[in-house]
Scaffold this motif. Structure first.
Motif, short mmCIF file in Angstrom:
data_model
loop_
_atom_site.label_atom_id
_atom_site.label_comp_id
_atom_site.label_asym_id
_atom_site.label_seq_id
_atom_site.Cartn_x
_atom_site.Cartn_y
_atom_site.Cartn_z
N GLU A 73 -5.03 -2.09 14.10
CA GLU A 73 -5.56 -1.16 13.09
C GLU A 73 -6.89 -0.61 13.59
OE1 GLU A 73 -6.05 -2.45 9.01
OE2 GLU A 73 -4.08 -3.42 9.02
N GLU A 114 -5.62 1.83 -1.41
CA GLU A 114 -6.62 1.11 -0.62
C GLU A 114 -7.19 -0.08 -1.41
OE1 GLU A 114 -7.28 0.82 2.42
OE2 GLU A 114 -9.13 -0.30 2.16
N TRP A 115 -6.30 -1.00 -1.82
CA TRP A 115 -6.71 -2.26 -2.45
C TRP A 115 -7.68 -2.04 -3.62
CZ3 TRP A 115 -2.89 -5.00 -0.85
CH2 TRP A 115 -2.43 -4.87 0.45
N HIS A 136 1.02 -9.23 4.74
CA HIS A 136 -0.10 -8.31 4.55
C HIS A 136 -0.46 -8.38 3.06
CE1 HIS A 136 -2.16 -4.61 6.51
NE2 HIS A 136 -2.78 -4.83 5.36
N GLN A 174 0.80 -1.22 0.00
CA GLN A 174 0.00 0.00 0.00
C GLN A 174 0.83 1.28 0.00
OE1 GLN A 174 -2.66 -1.70 3.29
NE2 GLN A 174 -4.09 -0.44 2.15
N TYR A 189 -12.76 -1.95 12.71
CA TYR A 189 -13.32 -0.83 11.93
C TYR A 189 -14.81 -0.63 12.17
CZ TYR A 189 -8.91 -0.50 9.48
OH TYR A 189 -7.59 -0.31 9.21
N ASN A 210 -1.89 -10.53 8.63
CA ASN A 210 -2.88 -9.47 8.74
C ASN A 210 -4.20 -9.95 8.16
OD1 ASN A 210 -3.58 -6.49 9.08
ND2 ASN A 210 -4.20 -6.90 6.96
N GLU A 211 -5.25 -9.90 8.95
CA GLU A 211 -6.62 -10.16 8.51
C GLU A 211 -6.75 -11.37 7.57
OE1 GLU A 211 -8.39 -6.55 7.02
OE2 GLU A 211 -8.21 -5.55 8.93
C1 FCB Z 1 -7.89 -3.27 6.52
C2 FCB Z 1 -6.55 -3.62 5.91
C3 FCB Z 1 -5.68 -2.43 5.64
C4 FCB Z 1 -6.48 -1.27 5.10
C5 FCB Z 1 -7.66 -0.99 6.01
C6 FCB Z 1 -8.50 0.22 5.59
O1 FCB Z 1 -8.81 -4.25 6.21
O2 FCB Z 1 -5.84 -4.49 6.76
O3 FCB Z 1 -4.67 -2.83 4.75
O4 FCB Z 1 -6.88 -1.53 3.80
O5 FCB Z 1 -8.49 -2.10 6.06
#
Ligand code: FCB
Length: 443
Positions: free
Chosen positions: A352, A405-406, A124, A23, A295, A168-169
């Protein structure tokens, strides 16, 4: 929370910001870096909203020293970044690329010099494309390649980086990447997705003892999303439970040594992953902390006509929102207290938390009042959970910088530092000024 009253955090609390390699780094063809699945995915048409890629991103690869200075100005005492596997092992396994490790060594040395503790994430989402050619995470061999990668990285950085995060996630990497087709590698196959979750968890468990031996502490950073039933209807209550099973418990339970949750195992039926003897013990290797990416929550209703997990998200325009999600600060408290009640992980970090919000630029000033409010309200919930006994040791805002942002490309800005993508200049937003004084008041 009133403006002036600041919650109390322990004196040794880690105040951080988080980023990830693809990113922010750019420099995708430099110093021997191999291709990643995100290079391949973003090169295809219509995969990313604005048709962009991470080829330049924030050019952090060349500007890392400036970025460490920004962290120093903020008063951070911790920074979470990720290492790009294809910089270390361009083919995913086999030959190590020392020039790739040199970059992270430079970054880590600059952080230590600035008094900032590095938290390194190994994965990640930027898997080497060479491994994807062999099935990527759906292939069990990738878990062993991950161990090779972790080993090469630890040999170089293990003496200086004491805090590691394996994944990560994993839910996002597995489901957005292999079930919804929204992230690399763009698959749509539930059976493969569940196999991917298993191999990611397996690779985590295999790396844990290695990290303990070579470096220090290790954790993993799942995205955790509280599920609230949209109504009292038993079908909606069951939907919220399925949401929880598929997003949260599918990862937490195996990490906690309980195996995959029975209800989800039965629900998935024929598509459950293949597991080899000993895998669940490997996955349950004790960790030092759990990272929590928080989030939002999900208000869940039954959707029996839909595809698994047959859950519909109920949106309500009345609820406060960022540009892309509902704002629900209490969910952070709910997640922390639930973990405290139902599991026994020794410590937590919020790895995060952050928001993409409307911003305006007046002269040199970037106004982002909603982000500031968002951070303040979530920190208040974090403080409340600490006062009620949750072993929360640190907080990392997502993100230090605006970045790629992906699937949404550069259309959403999550940074507390604005990045002008034409000049790559960084400007602290109002929220960065606020975070800086907040940290100063705590330390
Ligand atoms: C999370 C990701 C991070 C970023 C945030 C907004 O899901 O881990 O890389 O994209 O969202």
């Amino acid at each position: 929370m009133p403006e002036q009253s600041q919650p109390d955090f322990p004196a040794d609390f880690r105040w951080g910001a988080a980023t990830s390699s693809y990113q922010i780094e750019g420099a995708v063809r430099e110093d021997g870096r191999g291709e990643s699945i995100w290079d391949r995915f973003t090169a295809a048409p219509r995969t990313v909203e604005d048709d962009s890629t991470g080829a330049v991103a924030c050019d952090h690869y060349h500007r890392y020293a400036e970025d460490v200075e920004l962290m120093r100005w903020l008063g951070l005492n911790a920074y979470r970044f990720s290492i790009a596997w294809p910089r270390v092992l361009p083919q995913g396994k086999g030959e190590v690329n020392p020039a790739g490790l040199d970059f992270y060594e430079r970054l880590v040395d600059a952080l230590l010099e600035a008094g900032i503790t590095p938290f390194a994430t190994l994965y990640h989402w930027d898997l080497p494309q060479a491994l994807q050619e062999k099935g990527g995470w759906s292939n069990r061999d990738t878990a062993y390649a991950f161990v090779e990668y972790a080993d090469a990285t630890l040999r170089r950085l293990g003496d200086r980086v004491a805090h590691w995060i394996t994944h990560n996630e994993p839910w996002v990497a597995a489901f957005l990447g292999h079930y919804f087709g929204l992230h690399a590698p763009g698959w749509r196959d539930l059976n493969a997705t569940l196999q991917v979750t298993h191999h990611m968890l397996l690779s985590h468990g295999l790396a844990v003892p290695l990290i303990h031996e070579a470096a220090g502490q290790v954790g993993i950073a799942p995205n955790l999303v509280p599920g609230h039933a949209a109504s009292e209807d038993p079908a909606d209550i069951a939907a919220a439970r399925r949401h929880d099973g598929y997003t949260n418990r599918w990862f937490l339970d195996p990490l906690a040594g309980r195996g995959y949750p029975q209800d989800m195992w039965e629900y998935y039926g024929a598509v459950v992953p293949r597991i080899e003897p000993g895998d669940m013990e490997t996955i349950a290797a004790p960790i030092d902390f759990l990272g929590i990416n928080y989030y939002n929550r999900r208000v869940a209703a039954d959707n029996s006509q839909g595809k698994p997990p047959q859950v519909r998200t109920v949106e309500d325009a009345q609820r406060p929102r960022t540009l892309d999600r509902e704002i629900y600060p209490r969910g952070l408290y709910e997640v922390l207290m639930r973990l405290q009640r139902e599991y026994d992980f020794p410590a937590f970090y919020v790895t995060e938390n952050g928001a993409a919000v409307p911003e305006t630029i007046e002269n040199e000033t970037v106004r982002d009042p909603l982000r500031r409010q968002f951070l303040q309200d979530h920190l208040a919930q974090a403080a409340k959970s600490i006062s009620e006994g949750a072993p929360l040791r640190g907080y990392f805002v997502w993100s230090l910088l605006d970045n790629f942002e992906w699937a949404l490309g550069y259309t959403l800005r999550y940074g507390i530092m604005r990045v002008d993508y034409s000049t790559l200049a960084r400007t602290p937003k109002d929220s960065a000024h606020w975070y800086r004084s907040f940290i100063a008041a705590q330390t």
